[in-house]
Design a protein around this motif. Structure first.
Motif, mmCIF file in Angstrom:
data_model
loop_
_atom_site.group_PDB
_atom_site.id
_atom_site.type_symbol
_atom_site.label_atom_id
_atom_site.label_comp_id
_atom_site.label_asym_id
_atom_site.label_seq_id
_atom_site.Cartn_x
_atom_site.Cartn_y
_atom_site.Cartn_z
ATOM 1 N N ILE A 24 0.658 -1.416 0.280
ATOM 2 C CA ILE A 24 0.131 -0.373 0.422
ATOM 3 C C ILE A 24 0.497 1.425 -0.215
ATOM 4 O O ILE A 24 0.364 2.093 -0.584
ATOM 5 N N ALA A 25 2.256 1.264 0.814
ATOM 6 C CA ALA A 25 3.147 2.814 0.751
ATOM 7 C C ALA A 25 3.640 2.498 -0.378
ATOM 8 O O ALA A 25 3.511 3.730 -1.259
ATOM 9 N N MET A 26 3.650 1.905 -1.240
ATOM 10 C CA MET A 26 4.461 1.442 -2.596
ATOM 11 C C MET A 26 3.518 2.456 -3.427
ATOM 12 O O MET A 26 3.375 3.293 -4.333
ATOM 13 N N ILE A 27 2.273 1.862 -3.285
ATOM 14 C CA ILE A 27 1.332 2.305 -4.248
ATOM 15 C C ILE A 27 1.017 3.850 -3.928
ATOM 16 O O ILE A 27 0.484 4.619 -4.887
ATOM 17 N N LEU A 29 3.079 5.492 -3.405
ATOM 18 C CA LEU A 29 3.978 5.969 -3.576
ATOM 19 C C LEU A 29 3.724 6.498 -5.166
ATOM 20 O O LEU A 29 4.226 7.679 -5.882
ATOM 21 N N LEU A 30 3.518 5.424 -5.730
ATOM 22 C CA LEU A 30 3.536 5.216 -7.416
ATOM 23 C C LEU A 30 2.486 6.653 -7.471
ATOM 24 O O LEU A 30 3.390 7.382 -8.460
ATOM 25 N N PHE A 31 1.046 6.721 -6.693
ATOM 26 C CA PHE A 31 0.435 7.503 -7.488
ATOM 27 C C PHE A 31 0.542 9.658 -6.997
ATOM 28 O O PHE A 31 0.547 10.118 -7.633
ATOM 29 N N GLY A 32 1.739 9.287 -5.717
ATOM 30 C CA GLY A 32 1.902 10.465 -4.867
ATOM 31 C C GLY A 32 2.713 10.930 -5.992
ATOM 32 O O GLY A 32 3.518 12.092 -6.636
ATOM 33 N N LEU A 33 3.848 10.188 -6.387
ATOM 34 C CA LEU A 33 5.247 11.021 -7.584
ATOM 35 C C LEU A 33 4.418 11.183 -8.909
ATOM 36 O O LEU A 33 5.015 12.116 -9.730
ATOM 37 N N MET A 34 3.274 10.371 -9.044
ATOM 38 C CA MET A 34 2.960 10.949 -10.662
ATOM 39 C C MET A 34 2.430 11.930 -10.528
ATOM 40 O O MET A 34 1.693 13.015 -11.610
ATOM 41 N N ILE A 35 0.783 12.218 -9.061
ATOM 42 C CA ILE A 35 0.599 13.616 -9.289
ATOM 43 C C ILE A 35 1.101 14.623 -8.956
ATOM 44 O O ILE A 35 1.150 15.823 -10.044
ATOM 45 N N ILE A 36 3.093 14.358 -8.310
ATOM 46 C CA ILE A 36 4.075 15.269 -8.155
ATOM 47 C C ILE A 36 4.468 16.193 -9.265
ATOM 48 O O ILE A 36 4.601 16.819 -10.089
ATOM 49 N N LEU A 48 4.628 8.680 -16.278
ATOM 50 C CA LEU A 48 4.394 7.346 -16.032
ATOM 51 C C LEU A 48 5.097 6.588 -16.093
ATOM 52 O O LEU A 48 5.808 5.630 -15.153
ATOM 53 N N GLY A 49 6.017 5.836 -17.034
ATOM 54 C CA GLY A 49 7.281 5.512 -16.655
ATOM 55 C C GLY A 49 8.034 6.021 -16.522
ATOM 56 O O GLY A 49 8.842 4.563 -15.945
ATOM 57 N N GLY A 50 9.209 7.189 -16.126
ATOM 58 C CA GLY A 50 10.106 7.449 -14.475
ATOM 59 C C GLY A 50 9.491 6.805 -13.575
ATOM 60 O O GLY A 50 10.800 6.095 -13.295
ATOM 61 N N VAL A 51 8.102 6.789 -12.755
ATOM 62 C CA VAL A 51 6.925 6.924 -11.751
ATOM 63 C C VAL A 51 7.532 4.657 -11.253
ATOM 64 O O VAL A 51 7.515 4.511 -10.972
ATOM 65 N N GLY A 52 6.718 4.387 -13.158
ATOM 66 C CA GLY A 52 6.811 3.422 -12.813
ATOM 67 C C GLY A 52 8.542 2.690 -13.251
ATOM 68 O O GLY A 52 8.362 1.956 -11.880
ATOM 69 N N VAL A 53 8.749 3.139 -13.362
ATOM 70 C CA VAL A 53 10.391 2.218 -13.150
ATOM 71 C C VAL A 53 11.156 3.014 -11.452
ATOM 72 O O VAL A 53 11.955 1.180 -11.566
ATOM 73 N N ALA A 318 2.245 2.081 -19.851
ATOM 74 C CA ALA A 318 2.872 0.204 -19.579
ATOM 75 C C ALA A 318 3.261 -0.141 -18.029
ATOM 76 O O ALA A 318 2.982 -1.240 -18.126
ATOM 77 N N ALA A 319 4.307 1.170 -18.403
ATOM 78 C CA ALA A 319 5.442 0.729 -17.306
ATOM 79 C C ALA A 319 5.056 1.159 -15.575
ATOM 80 O O ALA A 319 5.303 0.087 -14.783
ATOM 81 N N PHE A 320 3.839 1.974 -15.775
ATOM 82 C CA PHE A 320 3.491 2.588 -14.619
ATOM 83 C C PHE A 320 2.457 1.059 -14.285
ATOM 84 O O PHE A 320 2.030 0.796 -13.584
ATOM 85 N N THR A 321 1.871 1.038 -15.476
ATOM 86 C CA THR A 321 0.924 -0.315 -15.430
ATOM 87 C C THR A 321 1.441 -1.468 -14.401
ATOM 88 O O THR A 321 0.851 -1.826 -13.835
ATOM 89 N N GLY A 322 2.324 -1.734 -15.019
ATOM 90 C CA GLY A 322 2.990 -3.311 -15.106
ATOM 91 C C GLY A 322 3.342 -3.676 -12.897
ATOM 92 O O GLY A 322 2.696 -4.133 -12.691
ATOM 93 N N VAL A 323 3.943 -1.819 -13.065
ATOM 94 C CA VAL A 323 4.178 -1.845 -11.261
ATOM 95 C C VAL A 323 2.976 -2.313 -10.750
ATOM 96 O O VAL A 323 3.320 -2.391 -9.828
#
Length: 460
Positions: A24-27, A29-36, A48-53, A318-323
Motif C-alpha cells: 500500500i505504501a508503494m502504491i 508512492l507510485l500515485f504520489g510521485l505521478m501527481i507531483i 508515468l514511465g519514470g515513476v513506474g521504473v 505500460a511501465a506504470f501499469t505493470g508495476v
C-alpha cells in the motif's frame, strides 16, 4: 534523496515477501510521485514511465525494472496498434483533401433558411467528418476555420458558435474509426471492431442531442442564431443546394462504409481496414485535386509525430501499469471499494466522476492509462460487460476536450477566433454541451442497449 531510496529498497528487500502494508505504501508512492510530476508540468509519458521504473526498482530492485520493461514490450507487440498510424494518416490525407469544405458550403445553404441553420450545418458536417478522421485536433481546427468566420459574420452569438465547433469537432474521437477506441480496445482486451460498432449509436445520439439543443436555443433566442438572409439564399438555388450536398456527401460516405463495412462483413480486420481507409483518403485527395508531393510529405510527417506521441504515452503507461499490477494494486483498491459498501453502481459512479474530473487537467490517453488499470478489474468483479463499460467511458471522455481549464478543443478554437472573442466566451459556450455529454452518458447507462445492440447484431 539517494539515501532515502536505498533505505526504502533495503526495507522491501529485508521483508522478503512484500507485506500488504508495504505494498500500500508503494502504491501511494507510485500515485504520489505521478501527481507531483504532473503538477510540475512534466510530460505525461515520462512521468508515468519514470515513476513506474523508479517504484519498481524501489520495490524489487533490478527485477522491478524488468517488470516495467516487459510490460512495455508486451504493448509493442500488440497488432491492433498498427491501426493507429493508418487511421492518423487517413485523417491527415482527408484534412488536406478539403473534403469538408465543399460539404459545409452546400449544407450551410441547405439549412440556411432555419433559425440556427448554420449551427445545424456545423454539427452535421462535424459528424460526417468525425467518421472519417478520428482525430479531434483535425476536426476542430478544420471546422473552426471553415465555420467560425461565417457564423460570426452571420450574427451568431460568439459563445454558441465556439461551443458548437468544440462539441462537433470532439465527436472525431468517439465516432469510429477513432484512435481512442483502438487504444481503449487494445488495453481492455476487447475487440476493436466491436468497440467501433458499440460507439456508433452513442456517437450519433450525442450528435442528435447537439442538434436538438441548437434548434431549441435558437428558437428561444432567435438573435443567437439568425437564419440566412434572402439575398444570401438567392446566391444558391434549392436544386443546387440539394445536388451539391449529395455530391459532396458521397465521397466521405464511401470511405465510411468502406472502412466500417469491411469490418462489419468480416472482409478485413480493423487494422487492415485502416490501411484501406488511408489509401482511399489519398485517392480522394487526388480526386479533389489537392495532391502534391509537399502534401504527401506533410501528411506523413504529421502522422509520424502524432503516432510517436500516442505510442510513447502508451509505453510509459505500460511501465506504470505493470508495476501497479505487480503490487496487487488492483486487488487492494478493489477490496477498499468493496469495503465501502457502495455496490456496483456506486463504484461505476466513482469511476465516471474520476474520468470527468481528470478530464479537466489531462488528455484522454492519460485518463485511460491511469483509470483502466484501477477500475477494469473492479468492474469485472461486479460483473459489468467490458464492451459496454469501455463504450460508456468513451462517451464520458468527450468532456475532456471541452472542460475548462485545459480542454484541448478550447485552445484549438482560441487560436482560430478573432481577438474580440474571449476565452470566457468559449468556456461559456461549451458548458451546455458538456451537460449534454453527461446526459447521453446517463442514457447509455440506463439503456445499455444503446451500446450493445449494434455489436450484438454484428455478432449475430
Amino acid at each position: 534523496m539517494a539515501s532515502i531510496m536505498q533505505s526504502l529498497q533495503g526495507l522491501v528487500a529485508s521483508s522478503g515477501i512484500m507485506s500488504n502494508e508495504l505494498a500500500i505504501a508503494m502504491i501511494i508512492l507510485l500515485f504520489g510521485l505521478m501527481i507531483i510530476g504532473l503538477a510540475m508540468g512534466q510530460e505525461l509519458a515520462f512521468v508515468l514511465g519514470g515513476v513506474g521504473v523508479l517504484v519498481g526498482w524501489l520495490a524489487w530492485g533490478d527485477p522491478g525494472v524488468t517488470i516495467a520493461m516487459t510490460k512495455v514490450y508486451d504493448q509493442m507487440q500488440s497488432y491492433s496498434m498498427v491501426a493507429i498510424p493508418m487511421f492518423v494518416l487517413m485523417a491527415n490525407f482527408l484534412t488536406h483533401s478539403k473534403v469538408a469544405d465543399g460539404l459545409f458550403e452546400s449544407i450551410r445553404y441547405l439549412f440556411g433558411p432555419l433559425k440556427g441553420g448554420l449551427g445545424l450545418a456545423v454539427i452535421v458536417v462535424s459528424t460526417v467528418f468525425a467518421a472519417t478522421t478520428g482525430i479531434v485536433g483535425a476536426s476542430v481546427v478544420t471546422m473552426g476555420m471553415l465555420s467560425i468566420p461565417i457564423l460570426l459574420r452571420s450574427g451568431y452569438k460568439p459563445s454558441l458558435a465556439c461551443g458548437m465547433v468544440c462539441a462537433g469537432g470532439s465527436l472525431g474521437i468517439l465516432i469510429p474509426p477513432s484512435i481512442m477506441l483502438v487504444s481503449m480496445g487494445s488495453y481492455a482486451e476487447v475487440s476493436v471492431g466491436k468497440i467501433f460498432f458499440a460507439a456508433i449509436v452513442p456517437g450519433l445520439l450525442l450528435s442528435l442531442c447537439y442538434i436538438i439543443y441548437v434548434m431549441v436555443v435558437c428558437h428561444i433566442h432567435p438573435d443567437w442564431g439568425p437564419a440566412m438572409s434572402e439575398e444570401e439564399l438567392a446566391a444558391m438555388p434549392l436544386k443546387k443546394r440539394l445536388t451539391g450536398s449529395l455530391v459532396n456527401l458521397i465521397p466521405p460516405l464511401i470511405l465510411i462504409f468502406g472502412v466500417l463495412g469491411s469490418i462489419f462483413t468480416g472482409v478485413a480486420t480493423p487494422t487492415e481496414a485502416a490501411g484501406v481507409g488511408a489509401l482511399f483518403a489519398l485517392i480522394l485527395a487526388i480526386f479533389y485535386k489537392q495532391f502534391s508531393w509537399k502534401m504527401l510529405l506533410d501528411s506523413v510527417l504529421d502522422t509520424a509525430k502524432t503516432t510517436a506521441m500516442v505510442f510513447i504515452i502508451l509505453f510509459g503507461a505500460a511501465a506504470f501499469t505493470g508495476v501497479f499490477m505487480s503490487l496487487d494494486g488492483d486487488q487492494i483498491i478493489a477490496n477498499w471499494i468493496m469495503a465501502m459498501g457502495i455496490g456496483k453502481w456506486g463504484a461505476f459512479a466513482i469511476m465516471m466522476l474520476i474520468v470527468f474530473i481528470m478530464g479537466m487537467f489531462i488528455d484522454w490517453l492519460g485518463i485511460v492509462m491511469i483509470v483502466f488499470p484501477i477500475f477494469l478489474p473492479i468492474m469485472d468483479m461486479f460483473g459489468f460487460d467490458r464492451l459496454w463499460l469501455v463504450a460508456v467511458t468513451a462517451v464520458m471522455l468527450q468532456t475532456c476536450f471541452m472542460t475548462p481549464p485545459f480542454g484541448f478543443a478550447l485552445f484549438y478554437i482560441k487560436g482560430i477566433v478573432p481577438e474580440s472573442v474571449k476565452i470566457t466566451d468559449i468556456y461559456r459556450g461549451v458548458i451546455p454541451f458538456i451537460g449534454i455529454v453527461v446526459l447521453v452518458t446517463i442514457l447509455c447507462t440506463v439503456f445499455p442497449q444503446l451500446v450493445t445492440w449494434l455489436p450484438n447484431l454484428v455478432a449475430g
